[in-house]
Design an enzyme around this catalytic site. Structure first.
Site, PDB file in Angstrom:
ATOM      1  N   ASP A 240       0.815  -1.217   0.000  1.00 56.80           N
ATOM      2  CA  ASP A 240       0.000   0.000   0.000  1.00 56.80           C
ATOM      3  C   ASP A 240       0.852   1.272   0.000  1.00 56.80           C
ATOM      4  O   ASP A 240       2.023   1.251   0.356  1.00 56.80           O
ATOM      5  CB  ASP A 240      -0.879   0.028   1.261  1.00 56.80           C
ATOM      6  CG  ASP A 240      -1.985  -1.003   1.207  1.00 56.80           C
ATOM      7  OD1 ASP A 240      -1.938  -1.870   0.326  1.00 56.80           O
ATOM      8  OD2 ASP A 240      -2.878  -0.949   2.064  1.00 56.80           O
ATOM      9  N   ASP A 241       0.192   2.369  -0.367  1.00 58.70           N
ATOM     10  CA  ASP A 241       0.669   3.751  -0.179  1.00 58.70           C
ATOM     11  C   ASP A 241       1.756   4.198  -1.160  1.00 58.70           C
ATOM     12  O   ASP A 241       2.265   5.304  -1.037  1.00 58.70           O
ATOM     13  CB  ASP A 241       1.164   4.003   1.264  1.00 58.70           C
ATOM     14  CG  ASP A 241       0.067   3.795   2.298  1.00 58.70           C
ATOM     15  OD1 ASP A 241      -1.081   3.481   1.900  1.00 58.70           O
ATOM     16  OD2 ASP A 241       0.353   3.920   3.496  1.00 58.70           O
ATOM     17  N   HIS A 291      -5.975   2.859  -4.022  1.00 56.95           N
ATOM     18  CA  HIS A 291      -5.975   3.053  -2.555  1.00 56.95           C
ATOM     19  C   HIS A 291      -6.398   4.492  -2.220  1.00 56.95           C
ATOM     20  O   HIS A 291      -5.982   5.039  -1.214  1.00 56.95           O
ATOM     21  CB  HIS A 291      -4.566   2.737  -2.028  1.00 56.95           C
ATOM     22  CG  HIS A 291      -4.465   2.620  -0.533  1.00 56.95           C
ATOM     23  ND1 HIS A 291      -5.410   1.997   0.252  1.00 56.95           N
ATOM     24  CD2 HIS A 291      -3.493   3.033   0.341  1.00 56.95           C
ATOM     25  CE1 HIS A 291      -5.030   2.041   1.526  1.00 56.95           C
ATOM     26  NE2 HIS A 291      -3.883   2.668   1.601  1.00 56.95           N
ATOM     27  N   HIS A 382       3.748  -2.244   3.159  1.00 57.63           N
ATOM     28  CA  HIS A 382       3.853  -0.923   2.518  1.00 57.63           C
ATOM     29  C   HIS A 382       5.195  -0.834   1.811  1.00 57.63           C
ATOM     30  O   HIS A 382       6.235  -0.929   2.476  1.00 57.63           O
ATOM     31  CB  HIS A 382       3.711   0.188   3.576  1.00 57.63           C
ATOM     32  CG  HIS A 382       2.394   0.151   4.292  1.00 57.63           C
ATOM     33  ND1 HIS A 382       2.141  -0.725   5.331  1.00 57.63           N
ATOM     34  CD2 HIS A 382       1.246   0.847   4.097  1.00 57.63           C
ATOM     35  CE1 HIS A 382       0.892  -0.553   5.749  1.00 57.63           C
ATOM     36  NE2 HIS A 382       0.324   0.395   5.023  1.00 57.63           N
TER      37      HIS A 382
HETATM   38 ZN    ZN Z   1      -2.687   3.097   3.269  1.00 60.57          ZN
END
Ligand code: ZN
Length: 435
Positions: A240-241, A291, A382
Site C-alpha cells: 500500500d501507499d 488506494h 507498505h
Molecule cells: Zn494506506
C-alpha cells in the site's frame, strides 16, 4: 485327461484373481488365491477411504487368516498389491498347521485424492513369536502408476544420500548404508515423507524416519510438485501507499528475480509522480489496485468527497496504462454503505498485518508473517519502507520453502471459480486479529 482338467482349472483361477479390473463388476466378486489347494474367497466391498478403491477381505478361523487389502480399477496395480498379499498367504499356508496366525490390515494415507499410499501391517503369530512388519505401496490413481521413491525426487538428486543425511544422529553414528531396496517402504502424508525400515536393520534399531516435505521441496520432482500445487496453498502479498521512487523499484527487481506477482494498492497522488514505475508494474503482471487519491479516511467524507478520492486514481491510471484498477482498498480499511455504493470493484482488506510501518524491522515483520501464514491469506505491507521490502523477500523465500505459491489478489479471490461482485468486501481475516 486329469492334467488337462487341472490346467483349465488353474487358468480359470488365475483369471478370477485379478480383482477390480472392471470397477462396476468388482463389487461382491469372489476372486480366489493363485493356489487352489485351499479355498480362499475374498469379499469385495466399497471402501470408506476413497471412491477410487474397494476392499478385498478374507476372514477365516480355520485357516487362521484375517486379510484386507485395497483394490483399484487398474489391474497392473492390483497385481502389485496381490504379489505382496499372496506372498504372505503362501507362507501362512506352510505354517498354519503349526498354529501360526496371519493378519494383514492396511490404512490409506492420502496425499491428494488421487495420490494414495497404503500402509500394510502384516502381523504373524506363532506359539513362540509374534512379528509385525510394515509394507507400503503408493499409487497414482489418476494415471494408474505405481509410485516409487525415485519418482518423487528430481532426476539429478541422489535421494539415498539426501535421506541418509536426514537420519537421526544416533543412527548416523553407525554409518548406516542405505540402498534402494532398503528405502522401498514409504508413505507420503500431508506434511512428511515417512520411510519405514525393516526391524533390526540398524544396530540402533529404528522403525521409521519422517522427513518434512517443506525441507526437501526444492529436491522434489515436477510430477510431485504438481501434485502439491493441486493442494493450492495460495497467498497474496499486497503493498500500500506507493509507488515510491526509491523503494518500489528495488521491490520490483526482487519480485522479478523470485518470479513472484504481488498486488499494489496505490495512491493517486503517488501514481502521477511515478508513471514509469506504474507502467513497469503493470507490464510485469502485478495486480493494480486503487488506494484512493490522497489517503483520506473515506468514512469521514461526504459522497462527493468519496467519489473524488475513488475516481481520480482511476482517471490517472487510464491515462498511463489504459485501464482502471480492478481492486480497491480503502485507507485504514474504513468502509461504510456510502463507500460501498460508489466502489464498483471488489474491496480488498487483509488477513495478516505485521504493522510494518510501526516496527520498521525486516526480521520482526517477516517472522510475524511467516508464523501466521495460512492458505488463502492476504498480507498487508507498505512498499514505501525499505525494511518492508526486505521483509517481503524474506517472507517469499521462507514461504516458498513451505510450499506456498504467491499470486495476485485477483487470482486468489477467483480461485475455485469464484466471481467476486462489485463492492463485495474481501477480508479473509481470522477473527479478532487487530487491524
Ligand atoms: Zn494506506
Amino acid at each position: 485327461m486329469k492334467k488337462i482338467f487341472i490346467l483349465i482349472l488353474s487358468l480359470i483361477v488365475t483369471t478370477l484373481t485379478a480383482c477390480g479390473e472392471n470397477t462396476e463388476a468388482a463389487f461382491n466378486q469372489v476372486p480366489t488365491t493363485k493356489d487352489n489347494s485351499i479355498e480362499i474367497n475374498f469379499t469385495n466391498t466399497p471402501s470408506s477411504d476413497s471412491e477410487l478403491i474397494t476392499v478385498n477381505s478374507f476372514h477365516n478361523e480355520e485357516y487362521k487368516m484375517n486379510i484386507e487389502y485395497p483394490c483399484t480399477s487398474y489391474s497392473q496395480l492390483n497385481e502389485i498389491t496381490e504379489d505382496l498379499v499372496y506372498g504372505c498367504i503362501e507362507q501362512q499356508k506352510q505354517t498354519m498347521n503349526d498354529g501360526s496366525e496371519l493378519s494383514i490390515s492396511y490404512e490409506t494415507v492420502k496425499f491428494t485424492d488421487y495420490l494414495l499410499g497404503f500402509k500394510f501391517n502384516i502381523h504373524t503369530k506363532t506359539s513362540t513369536e509374534e512379528t509385525s512388519v510394515i509394507k507400503t505401496l503408493t499409487f497414482d490413481l489418476e494415471n494408474g502408476k505405481n509410485i516409487l521413491l525415485e519418482d518423487i525426487f528430481e532426476d539429478n538428486i541422489d535421494y539415498i544420500e539426501l535421506i541418509t543425511k536426514k537420519l537421526p544422529l544416533n543412527i548416523l553414528a553407525h554409518n548406516p548404508i542405505l540402498t534402494k531396496s532398503k528405502l522401498s517402504n514409504f508413505i507420503i502424508d500431508q506434511s512428511n515423507l515417512n520411510i519405514y525400515f525393516e526391524a533390526n536393520q540398524f544396530e540402533n534399531s529404528i522403525e521409521n524416519v519422517s522427513i518434512s516435505l517443506d525441507s526437501i521441496y526444492n529436491k522434489l520432482s515436477n510430477f510431485f510438485k504438481n501434485n502439491m500445487e493441486e493442494q493450492k496453498k495460495l497467498i497474496a502479498l499486497t503493498f500500500d501507499d506507493g509507488p515510491n521512487p526509491l523503494t518500489t523499484p528495488v521491490l520490483l527487481d526482487g519480485l522479478a528475480q523470485r518470479d513472484v506477482k504481488a498486488t499494489f494498492f496505490m495512491l493517486g497522488m503517488c501514481i502521477e509522480k511515478n508513471i514509469d514505475i506504474v507502467k513497469r508494474m503493470y507490464n510485469e503482471g502485478h495486480g493494480i489496485g486503487n488506494h484512493s487519491y490522497g489517503h483520506k479516511k473515506l468514512t469521514s467524507l461526504d459522497e462527493m468527497g468519496i467519489k473524488e478520492q475513488y475516481n481520480r486514481p482511476n482517471e490517472i491510471l487510464n491515462s498511463i496504462i489504459n485501464t482502471d484498477s480492478t481492486l480497491f482498498r480503502p485507507p485504514y480499511g474504513s468502509v461504510n454503505d456510502c463507500v460501498k455504493s460508489i466502489v464498483d470493484v471488489p474491496i480488498i482488506l487483509w488477513d495478516i498485518d505485521p504493522y510494518d510501518w510501526k516496527y520498521k524491522d525486516a526480521d520482526v515483520i517477516s517472522e510475524h508473517i511467516i508464523n501466521k501464514a495460512e492458505d488463502g491469506d492476504i498480507i498487508l505491507l507498505h512498499d514505501i519502507y525499505s525494511t518492508s521490502v526486505e521483509a517481503a523477500f524474506k517472507v517469499i523465500d521462507a514461504l516458498k520453502e513451505k510450499g506456498f505459491k504467491f499470486v495476485t489478489v485477483d487470482e486468489l479471490i477467483r480461485r475455485n471459480n469464484v466471481q467476486p461482485e462489485a463492492s463485495q468486501v474481501f477480508r479473509f481475516e481470522r477473527k479478532n486479529e487487530n487491524s
